[in-house]
Design a protein around this motif. Structure first.
Motif, PDB file in Angstrom:
ATOM      1  N   GLU A  74       0.831  -1.204   0.000  1.00 28.67           N
ATOM      2  CA  GLU A  74       0.000   0.000   0.000  1.00 28.67           C
ATOM      3  C   GLU A  74       0.869   1.259   0.000  1.00 28.67           C
ATOM      4  OE1 GLU A  74      -3.538   2.419   0.184  1.00 28.67           O
ATOM      5  OE2 GLU A  74      -3.006   0.445  -0.624  1.00 28.67           O
ATOM      6  N   LEU A  75       1.986   1.212   0.727  1.00 26.92           N
ATOM      7  CA  LEU A  75       2.905   2.344   0.708  1.00 26.92           C
ATOM      8  C   LEU A  75       3.408   2.586  -0.711  1.00 26.92           C
ATOM      9  CD1 LEU A  75       4.661   4.514   2.049  1.00 26.92           C
ATOM     10  CD2 LEU A  75       6.349   2.720   2.555  1.00 26.92           C
ATOM     11  N   ASP A  76       3.762   1.519  -1.416  1.00 24.91           N
ATOM     12  CA  ASP A  76       4.238   1.693  -2.787  1.00 24.91           C
ATOM     13  C   ASP A  76       3.148   2.289  -3.663  1.00 24.91           C
ATOM     14  OD1 ASP A  76       6.375   1.100  -4.874  1.00 24.91           O
ATOM     15  OD2 ASP A  76       4.623   0.112  -5.727  1.00 24.91           O
ATOM     16  N   ARG A  77       1.913   1.820  -3.506  1.00 23.50           N
ATOM     17  CA  ARG A  77       0.807   2.370  -4.308  1.00 23.50           C
ATOM     18  C   ARG A  77       0.665   3.866  -4.072  1.00 23.50           C
ATOM     19  NH1 ARG A  77      -4.258   4.050  -4.264  1.00 23.50           N
ATOM     20  NH2 ARG A  77      -4.441   3.970  -1.999  1.00 23.50           N
ATOM     21  N   ARG A  78       0.744   4.285  -2.810  1.00 17.08           N
ATOM     22  CA  ARG A  78       0.582   5.699  -2.479  1.00 17.08           C
ATOM     23  C   ARG A  78       1.767   6.530  -2.962  1.00 17.08           C
ATOM     24  NH1 ARG A  78      -3.341   6.636   2.257  1.00 17.08           N
ATOM     25  NH2 ARG A  78      -4.580   4.722   2.205  1.00 17.08           N
ATOM     26  N   LEU A  79       2.963   5.988  -2.853  1.00 13.06           N
ATOM     27  CA  LEU A  79       4.136   6.704  -3.349  1.00 13.06           C
ATOM     28  C   LEU A  79       4.052   6.916  -4.854  1.00 13.06           C
ATOM     29  CD1 LEU A  79       6.868   4.828  -1.280  1.00 13.06           C
ATOM     30  CD2 LEU A  79       6.234   7.233  -0.996  1.00 13.06           C
ATOM     31  N   ARG A  80       3.614   5.896  -5.575  1.00 14.04           N
ATOM     32  CA  ARG A  80       3.481   6.009  -7.022  1.00 14.04           C
ATOM     33  C   ARG A  80       2.410   7.039  -7.386  1.00 14.04           C
ATOM     34  NH1 ARG A  80       5.424   1.700 -10.329  1.00 14.04           N
ATOM     35  NH2 ARG A  80       6.481   0.066  -9.130  1.00 14.04           N
ATOM     36  N   THR A  81       1.269   6.963  -6.712  1.00 13.28           N
ATOM     37  CA  THR A  81       0.181   7.897  -6.987  1.00 13.28           C
ATOM     38  C   THR A  81       0.612   9.334  -6.741  1.00 13.28           C
ATOM     39  OG1 THR A  81      -1.482   6.227  -6.404  1.00 13.28           O
ATOM     40  CG2 THR A  81      -2.198   8.522  -6.381  1.00 13.28           C
ATOM     41  N   ASP A  82       1.401   9.525  -5.691  1.00  8.69           N
ATOM     42  CA  ASP A  82       1.866  10.857  -5.329  1.00  8.69           C
ATOM     43  C   ASP A  82       3.012  11.334  -6.211  1.00  8.69           C
ATOM     44  OD1 ASP A  82       1.392  12.955  -3.211  1.00  8.69           O
ATOM     45  OD2 ASP A  82       3.547  12.676  -2.956  1.00  8.69           O
ATOM     46  N   GLY A  83       3.651  10.419  -6.914  1.00  9.97           N
ATOM     47  CA  GLY A  83       4.793  10.784  -7.735  1.00  9.97           C
ATOM     48  C   GLY A  83       6.060  11.014  -6.944  1.00  9.97           C
ATOM     49  N   MET A  84       6.104  10.494  -5.708  1.00  5.68           N
ATOM     50  CA  MET A  84       7.275  10.692  -4.874  1.00  5.68           C
ATOM     51  C   MET A  84       8.390   9.738  -5.307  1.00  5.68           C
ATOM     52  SD  MET A  84       7.522  10.672  -0.685  1.00  5.68           S
ATOM     53  CE  MET A  84       6.005  11.603  -0.547  1.00  5.68           C
ATOM     54  N   PRO A  85       9.630  10.201  -5.390  1.00  4.98           N
ATOM     55  CA  PRO A  85      10.731   9.349  -5.859  1.00  4.98           C
ATOM     56  C   PRO A  85      11.280   8.435  -4.766  1.00  4.98           C
ATOM     57  CG  PRO A  85      11.563  11.527  -5.380  1.00  4.98           C
ATOM     58  CD  PRO A  85      10.073  11.593  -5.158  1.00  4.98           C
ATOM     59  N   VAL A  86      10.394   7.652  -4.177  1.00  6.47           N
ATOM     60  CA  VAL A  86      10.753   6.687  -3.133  1.00  6.47           C
ATOM     61  C   VAL A  86      10.070   5.373  -3.489  1.00  6.47           C
ATOM     62  CG1 VAL A  86      10.698   6.135  -0.666  1.00  6.47           C
ATOM     63  CG2 VAL A  86      10.850   8.530  -1.395  1.00  6.47           C
ATOM     64  N   ALA A  87      10.790   4.264  -3.380  1.00  8.82           N
ATOM     65  CA  ALA A  87      10.233   2.946  -3.685  1.00  8.82           C
ATOM     66  C   ALA A  87      10.055   2.149  -2.404  1.00  8.82           C
ATOM     67  CB  ALA A  87      11.153   2.182  -4.648  1.00  8.82           C
ATOM     68  N   SER A  88       8.955   1.428  -2.303  1.00  8.93           N
ATOM     69  CA  SER A  88       8.693   0.532  -1.180  1.00  8.93           C
ATOM     70  C   SER A  88       8.763  -0.907  -1.674  1.00  8.93           C
ATOM     71  CB  SER A  88       7.315   0.820  -0.576  1.00  8.93           C
ATOM     72  OG  SER A  88       6.965  -0.151   0.394  1.00  8.93           O
ATOM     73  N   LEU A  89       9.614  -1.705  -1.020  1.00 12.57           N
ATOM     74  CA  LEU A  89       9.789  -3.104  -1.400  1.00 12.57           C
ATOM     75  C   LEU A  89       9.658  -3.992  -0.172  1.00 12.57           C
ATOM     76  CD1 LEU A  89      12.308  -1.346  -3.014  1.00 12.57           C
ATOM     77  CD2 LEU A  89      12.072  -3.414  -4.390  1.00 12.57           C
ATOM     78  N   LEU A  90       9.521  -5.281  -0.412  1.00 13.14           N
ATOM     79  CA  LEU A  90       9.363  -6.264   0.656  1.00 13.14           C
ATOM     80  C   LEU A  90      10.369  -7.392   0.478  1.00 13.14           C
ATOM     81  CD1 LEU A  90       5.553  -6.194   0.315  1.00 13.14           C
ATOM     82  CD2 LEU A  90       6.629  -5.918   2.554  1.00 13.14           C
ATOM     83  N   ALA A  91      10.723  -8.011   1.601  1.00 14.57           N
ATOM     84  CA  ALA A  91      11.623  -9.163   1.557  1.00 14.57           C
ATOM     85  C   ALA A  91      11.321 -10.062   2.740  1.00 14.57           C
ATOM     86  CB  ALA A  91      13.076  -8.710   1.615  1.00 14.57           C
ATOM     87  N   HIS A  92      11.604 -11.348   2.573  1.00 17.59           N
ATOM     88  CA  HIS A  92      11.579 -12.232   3.733  1.00 17.59           C
ATOM     89  C   HIS A  92      12.777 -13.175   3.666  1.00 17.59           C
ATOM     90  CE1 HIS A  92      10.353 -16.381   2.643  1.00 17.59           C
ATOM     91  NE2 HIS A  92       9.668 -15.848   1.657  1.00 17.59           N
ATOM     92  N   PRO A  93      13.291 -13.584   4.829  1.00 14.12           N
ATOM     93  CA  PRO A  93      14.567 -14.307   4.869  1.00 14.12           C
ATOM     94  C   PRO A  93      14.468 -15.811   4.739  1.00 14.12           C
ATOM     95  CG  PRO A  93      13.861 -13.834   7.087  1.00 14.12           C
ATOM     96  CD  PRO A  93      12.824 -13.226   6.179  1.00 14.12           C
ATOM     97  N   GLY A  94      13.246 -16.341   4.654  1.00  9.47           N
ATOM     98  CA  GLY A  94      13.113 -17.780   4.793  1.00  9.47           C
ATOM     99  C   GLY A  94      13.280 -18.152   6.250  1.00  9.47           C
ATOM    100  N   LEU A  95      13.910 -19.266   6.514  1.00  5.62           N
ATOM    101  CA  LEU A  95      14.189 -19.685   7.880  1.00  5.62           C
ATOM    102  C   LEU A  95      15.670 -19.425   8.139  1.00  5.62           C
ATOM    103  CD1 LEU A  95      13.106 -20.942  10.474  1.00  5.62           C
ATOM    104  CD2 LEU A  95      13.673 -23.189   9.547  1.00  5.62           C
ATOM    105  N   ALA A  96      15.943 -18.300   8.830  1.00  4.31           N
ATOM    106  CA  ALA A  96      17.328 -17.898   9.069  1.00  4.31           C
ATOM    107  C   ALA A  96      17.613 -17.956  10.551  1.00  4.31           C
ATOM    108  CB  ALA A  96      17.567 -16.488   8.535  1.00  4.31           C
ATOM    109  N   LEU A  97      18.336 -18.982  10.955  1.00  2.00           N
ATOM    110  CA  LEU A  97      18.606 -19.207  12.373  1.00  2.00           C
ATOM    111  C   LEU A  97      20.077 -19.478  12.587  1.00  2.00           C
ATOM    112  CD1 LEU A  97      15.696 -21.677  13.168  1.00  2.00           C
ATOM    113  CD2 LEU A  97      15.710 -19.223  13.580  1.00  2.00           C
TER     114      LEU A  97
END
Length: 300
Positions: free
Chosen positions: A194-217
């Motif tokens: 949702e942050l990425d959608r709003r940033l794009r709509t606003d035209g702000m030069p900031v990208a929102s991305l996601l990541a997950h590590p899997g099982l990192a122990l």
């Protein structure tokens, strides 16, 4: 559906581009994924602000990184379970007046007995989601001034089994640790998209991305898990790779999805429902008291 990054699915931290001139904030920086993320960014010449709840542990982590030759590091206190601490941390950076190029929302807690944050929120939802929601909003003016700025929110594959309990967000009527963890991780993904959608709509030069590590122990079945150093690859890829775009989600590409090199993932319908995302955004704004400074009035 999932696909490999442009590197052919074999990307590691050694493939990171140079980060000279870039400033990053990493939450949960004194151990695990956060520590490894700080180490890799500093090794590529980024200035890294290590945001930690316990300053003693943070200073020890900083000293350890410096003995390994990593420079351009500093440590600052940030308790995501207390919105007053979040504001104090953000205000400290704002007073310095320097742009911010990268925010890695890495910190998190998992499946404790029911406890509450300083403001009375269920701790997993409060720390994993609301604390980072508030931090990102408060730092957005600095990210707006950054160069190719990115926000990387670190989730977990557990989001796929999550639901947002809008009628009982803080587990007052029912509390099962694993279910509340899944709720917080689904909230991370909904927020990041949702942050990425709003940033794009606003035209702000900031990208929102996601990541997950899997099982990192640190300890675990080596056939399933992977060390934190490799677990951090997905968030480092999202944070630094040149071929990424806002709204993308990266995780391990191994057969189980628990280990391996980063690949591009599809979040699925539960995490991409626009009505749930908008409702969560509105609730998060109300609970934290943090509004985002968009120029488009429809987004505030």
């Amino acid at each position: 559906m999932s696909t490999s990054p442009a590197t052919g699915g074999r990307w590691t931290a050694a493939d990171m581009p140079d980060q000279t001139g870039r400033t990053a904030v990493v939450t949960g920086a004194n151990s695990g994924l956060g520590f490894e993320t700080c180490r890799a960014l500093a090794a590529r010449n980024a200035t890294v602000i290590m945001a930690v709840r316990d300053l003693g542990k943070g200073r020890a982590a900083l000293a350890s990184l410096r003995t390994q030759g990593s420079g351009r590091l500093e440590v600052a206190r940030l308790d995501l379970a207390d919105l007053d601490s979040v504001r104090a941390f953000a205000n400290g950076l704002i007073e310095r007046g320097k742009p911010l190029d990268l925010l890695v929302n890495n910190a998190g807690i998992g499946m404790p007995p029911r406890t509450l944050t300083a403001q009375g929120f269920e701790s997993q939802f409060g720390v994993n989601h609301l604390g980072h929601f508030a931090l990102t909003g408060l730092l957005l003016p600095l990210l707006r001034r950054g160069s190719g700025a990115r926000v990387v929110t670190v989730g977990s594959g557990a989001f796929r089994g999550g639901s947002i309990h809008f009628d009982d967000l803080h587990g007052e009527r029912s509390y099962r640790p694993a279910a509340r963890y899944r709720q917080s991780k689904l909230a991370n993904v909904l927020f990041g998209l949702e942050l990425d959608r709003r940033l794009r709509t606003d035209g702000m030069p900031v990208a929102s991305l996601l990541a997950h590590p899997g099982l990192a122990l640190r300890l675990g079945n080596k056939l399933v898990a992977q060390p934190a150093e490799r677990g951090a690859w997905s968030q480092l890829y999202a944070a630094t790779a040149r071929d990424v775009e806002g709204g993308q989600f990266f995780g391990p590409g191994g057969r189980t999805g628990m280990r391996g090199h980063p690949i591009l993932l599809e979040p699925g319908p539960r995490a991409t429902d626009p009505e749930t995302a908008r409702r969560l955004w509105a609730v998060s704004t109300e609970l934290t008291g943090v509004g985002y400074e968009f120029s488009d009035a429809r987004l505030t």
